[in-house]
Scaffold this motif. Sequence first.
Motif, mmCIF file in Angstrom:
data_model
loop_
_atom_site.group_PDB
_atom_site.id
_atom_site.type_symbol
_atom_site.label_atom_id
_atom_site.label_comp_id
_atom_site.label_asym_id
_atom_site.label_seq_id
_atom_site.Cartn_x
_atom_site.Cartn_y
_atom_site.Cartn_z
ATOM 1 N N SER A 6 31.922 31.738 47.276
ATOM 2 C CA SER A 6 31.106 30.666 46.709
ATOM 3 C C SER A 6 29.737 31.141 46.240
ATOM 4 N N ASN A 7 29.272 32.261 46.764
ATOM 5 C CA ASN A 7 27.952 32.768 46.386
ATOM 6 C C ASN A 7 27.994 33.696 45.177
ATOM 7 N N CYS A 8 29.187 33.987 44.683
ATOM 8 C CA CYS A 8 29.338 34.887 43.538
ATOM 9 C C CYS A 8 29.295 34.102 42.227
ATOM 10 N N THR A 9 28.845 34.747 41.182
ATOM 11 C CA THR A 9 28.941 34.149 39.851
ATOM 12 C C THR A 9 30.317 34.447 39.274
ATOM 13 N N THR A 10 30.673 33.734 38.223
ATOM 14 C CA THR A 10 31.974 33.972 37.592
ATOM 15 C C THR A 10 32.071 35.396 37.051
ATOM 16 N N LYS A 11 30.955 35.920 36.536
ATOM 17 C CA LYS A 11 30.975 37.297 36.016
ATOM 18 C C LYS A 11 31.124 38.312 37.142
ATOM 19 N N GLU A 12 30.501 38.031 38.280
ATOM 20 C CA GLU A 12 30.635 38.950 39.409
ATOM 21 C C GLU A 12 32.080 39.019 39.896
ATOM 22 N N ILE A 13 32.735 37.881 39.964
ATOM 23 C CA ILE A 13 34.131 37.874 40.401
ATOM 24 C C ILE A 13 35.019 38.570 39.369
ATOM 25 N N ALA A 14 34.729 38.364 38.099
ATOM 26 C CA ALA A 14 35.509 39.027 37.049
ATOM 27 C C ALA A 14 35.371 40.545 37.123
ATOM 28 N N ALA A 15 34.202 41.008 37.566
ATOM 29 C CA ALA A 15 33.929 42.452 37.567
ATOM 30 C C ALA A 15 34.485 43.180 38.783
ATOM 31 N N ILE A 16 34.934 42.453 39.786
ATOM 32 C CA ILE A 16 35.442 43.083 41.008
ATOM 33 C C ILE A 16 36.719 43.866 40.715
ATOM 34 N N ASP A 17 36.816 45.063 41.288
ATOM 35 C CA ASP A 17 38.031 45.869 41.182
ATOM 36 C C ASP A 17 39.112 45.212 42.039
ATOM 37 N N LYS A 18 40.056 44.580 41.408
ATOM 38 C CA LYS A 18 41.067 43.809 42.133
ATOM 39 C C LYS A 18 42.000 44.697 42.959
ATOM 40 N N SER A 102 45.347 30.031 42.503
ATOM 41 C CA SER A 102 44.084 30.215 41.791
ATOM 42 C C SER A 102 43.546 31.626 41.998
ATOM 43 N N ILE A 103 43.627 32.087 43.243
ATOM 44 C CA ILE A 103 43.156 33.439 43.557
ATOM 45 C C ILE A 103 43.949 34.471 42.760
ATOM 46 N N ARG A 104 45.260 34.275 42.693
ATOM 47 C CA ARG A 104 46.118 35.207 41.953
ATOM 48 C C ARG A 104 45.825 35.163 40.462
ATOM 49 N N ALA A 105 45.496 33.976 39.950
ATOM 50 C CA ALA A 105 45.217 33.838 38.517
ATOM 51 C C ALA A 105 44.022 34.668 38.088
ATOM 52 N N HIS A 106 43.134 34.986 39.022
ATOM 53 C CA HIS A 106 41.956 35.795 38.705
ATOM 54 C C HIS A 106 42.193 37.275 38.964
ATOM 55 N N GLY A 107 43.447 37.629 39.271
ATOM 56 C CA GLY A 107 43.806 39.040 39.357
ATOM 57 C C GLY A 107 43.862 39.625 40.751
ATOM 58 N N PHE A 108 43.526 38.846 41.768
ATOM 59 C CA PHE A 108 43.570 39.358 43.134
ATOM 60 C C PHE A 108 45.013 39.365 43.639
ATOM 61 N N GLY A 109 45.394 40.432 44.305
ATOM 62 C CA GLY A 109 46.789 40.575 44.717
ATOM 63 C C GLY A 109 47.001 40.660 46.207
ATOM 64 N N LYS A 110 45.927 40.500 46.998
ATOM 65 C CA LYS A 110 46.067 40.605 48.453
ATOM 66 C C LYS A 110 45.229 39.519 49.116
ATOM 67 N N VAL A 111 45.902 38.690 49.936
ATOM 68 C CA VAL A 111 45.249 37.559 50.590
ATOM 69 C C VAL A 111 45.568 37.579 52.081
ATOM 70 N N LEU A 112 44.549 37.292 52.884
ATOM 71 C CA LEU A 112 44.713 37.143 54.320
ATOM 72 C C LEU A 112 44.389 35.701 54.701
#
Length: 267
Positions: A6-18, A102-112
């Motif tokens: 929640s504290n990240c910007t949309t650009k910061e989340i986009a820039a994360i190495d998924k 939603s998490i997967r739609a942004h490219g993340f492939g691992k969830v706990l």
Amino acid sequence: MIRQWSNCTTKEIAAIDKERSLVIVPIGATEQHGAHLPVGTDSIILGSLLGELEQRVTFPSHEVLLTPLIPVGKSNEHLDFPGTLTFSTTTMYNMVDDLCGSIRAHGFGKVLLMNSHGGNTDLLNVLSRDLRIKHDMEVYVFDWWFTSFWSDILAKVQQSGEYGVFHACELETSLMLVFRPDLVDMAKAADEFPSPQLTDNRHVSIKGPIVPGWKTQDVSKHGVIGAPTLASAAKGREFIDYAVVKLHEMITEVIGTNYKASLSDEA
């Protein structure tokens, strides 16, 4: 690094190495915890422990994101007691499914999925396999009630018997005496244990191997299962220090596990 989604910007989340990231979804509950603890106990403890983790540890080579905590779970077993809020099995299933989608739609492939309420456990274990198939992602479930997570520290400090740590108990009350002592009324704490009919049988008991489908009023008149009178802030601090170290170790292992790729790599 570990930080709040929640504290990240949309650009910061986009820039994360998924490929070098893990998303943790904290799942709590809002349900009665006897006369001495607030109904938000499960969510307060989980959120506070993750706050401790965020302050004390780091994951240098990976990004760990904490989504907003889900404060209501599947708690219909507690509905006989005022204050309990619950989702149905279907609603809870769909909500976590949508969130992970939603998490997967942004490219993340691992969830706990990190769970602090026993009533969520079976549902999340079933759901994890469905999420793996539906969203083509690795999904892990961590539940501290029906695993050995607390076993080592309980062996050192627990004073109550086998059912002394279960619900609104020695463990939860000790943690709350550190995290939110203003919400704990120890003058109202009372120990309560299930009937021997559900604990002392050879085969049929709350812990199995044959487990009855029970609601809280079947095993507790006042909403407590355990020994909160044996709780203390000193124990709570020991539990917290232990949990931070253990969670760091466990999350590090999740980060290093890539089971989707394991068979193809061997081939």
